[in-house]
Scaffold this motif. Structure first.
Motif, PDB file in Angstrom:
ATOM      1  N   ALA A  27       0.855  -1.186   0.000  1.00  0.00           N
ATOM      2  CA  ALA A  27       0.000   0.000   0.000  1.00  0.00           C
ATOM      3  C   ALA A  27       0.896   1.242   0.000  1.00  0.00           C
ATOM      4  CB  ALA A  27      -0.907  -0.004   1.219  1.00  0.00           C
ATOM      5  N   LEU A  28       0.888   1.979  -1.083  1.00  0.00           N
ATOM      6  CA  LEU A  28       1.707   3.188  -1.203  1.00  0.00           C
ATOM      7  C   LEU A  28       0.859   4.428  -1.450  1.00  0.00           C
ATOM      8  CD1 LEU A  28       4.581   1.689  -3.401  1.00  0.00           C
ATOM      9  CD2 LEU A  28       4.651   2.171  -0.948  1.00  0.00           C
ATOM     10  N   ALA A  43      -2.833  -0.513  -3.185  1.00  0.00           N
ATOM     11  CA  ALA A  43      -2.112  -1.776  -3.006  1.00  0.00           C
ATOM     12  C   ALA A  43      -2.657  -2.819  -3.961  1.00  0.00           C
ATOM     13  CB  ALA A  43      -2.249  -2.261  -1.576  1.00  0.00           C
ATOM     14  N   GLY A  44      -1.762  -3.560  -4.579  1.00  0.00           N
ATOM     15  CA  GLY A  44      -2.176  -4.695  -5.380  1.00  0.00           C
ATOM     16  C   GLY A  44      -2.148  -5.943  -4.511  1.00  0.00           C
ATOM     17  N   SER A  45      -2.416  -7.055  -5.102  1.00  0.00           N
ATOM     18  CA  SER A  45      -2.324  -8.321  -4.372  1.00  0.00           C
ATOM     19  C   SER A  45      -1.107  -9.081  -4.871  1.00  0.00           C
ATOM     20  CB  SER A  45      -3.590  -9.145  -4.601  1.00  0.00           C
ATOM     21  OG  SER A  45      -3.642  -9.580  -5.950  1.00  0.00           O
ATOM     22  N   ALA A  46      -0.787 -10.178  -4.211  1.00  0.00           N
ATOM     23  CA  ALA A  46       0.367 -10.977  -4.632  1.00  0.00           C
ATOM     24  C   ALA A  46       0.184 -11.497  -6.052  1.00  0.00           C
ATOM     25  CB  ALA A  46       0.577 -12.128  -3.665  1.00  0.00           C
ATOM     26  N   THR A  47      -1.072 -11.730  -6.452  1.00  0.00           N
ATOM     27  CA  THR A  47      -1.329 -12.246  -7.800  1.00  0.00           C
ATOM     28  C   THR A  47      -1.582 -11.136  -8.807  1.00  0.00           C
ATOM     29  OG1 THR A  47      -3.657 -12.526  -7.256  1.00  0.00           O
ATOM     30  CG2 THR A  47      -2.229 -14.452  -6.988  1.00  0.00           C
ATOM     31  N   PRO A  49       0.609  -1.062 -10.803  1.00  0.00           N
ATOM     32  CA  PRO A  49       1.768  -0.249 -11.184  1.00  0.00           C
ATOM     33  C   PRO A  49       1.903   1.016 -10.338  1.00  0.00           C
ATOM     34  CG  PRO A  49       0.008   0.024 -12.780  1.00  0.00           C
ATOM     35  CD  PRO A  49      -0.441  -1.036 -11.807  1.00  0.00           C
ATOM     36  N   SER A  50       3.139   1.339 -10.047  1.00  0.00           N
ATOM     37  CA  SER A  50       3.494   2.575  -9.368  1.00  0.00           C
ATOM     38  C   SER A  50       4.466   3.305 -10.279  1.00  0.00           C
ATOM     39  CB  SER A  50       4.169   2.275  -8.034  1.00  0.00           C
ATOM     40  OG  SER A  50       3.340   1.509  -7.207  1.00  0.00           O
TER      41      SER A  50
END
Length: 127
Positions: free
Chosen positions: A18-19, A54-58, A62-63
């Protein structure tokens, strides 16, 4: 001859962290994902340009990271124009004062107040 301002070089890096609300802060890659740099030994690759979710592990999201050129950074205290800056606690930039510290760039503008946005030339290196 007058200097010209060039556009910064930015790349897209996937992140599962989470950024959001962390734009203009130094980031590095660890464990294959983008992470907030919070110490002088973190080898920051540049400054976060956007506020990614935040994305998930799967499904990492993109940031956008400025890896070279002029960019904004949140200062943690005294930053002097023309001096190297490093990542510090809470993902801010601060003066790089010790040998072996990983600098994220050189300050273009300075401040003595924490939380102020300054401009730096992003050029990651070890001070």
């Amino acid at each position: 001859m007058a200097a010209t301002i060039q556009s910064p070089v930015a790349i897209s890096v996937p992140s599962t962290n989470a950024l959001s609300a962390l734009a203009y802060r130094p980031v590095y890659i660890t464990g294959g994902t983008l992470t907030l740099a919070t110490g002088t030994t973190h080898r920051a690759i540049g400054l976060l340009l956007n506020d990614p979710l935040a994305g998930s592990a799967t499904t990492p999201l993109p940031s956008t990271v400025v890896v070279a050129g002029k960019a904004k950074a949140v200062a943690g205290g005294t930053v002097t124009a023309g001096s190297p800056v490093t990542s510090a606690a809470a993902g801010i930039v601060d003066a790089a004062v010790g040998s072996g510290q990983c600098a994220v760039g050189i300050a273009v503008t300075g401040t003595t107040v924490s939380g102020v946005v300054v401009e730096i030339v992003v050029c990651p290196h070890t001070a």
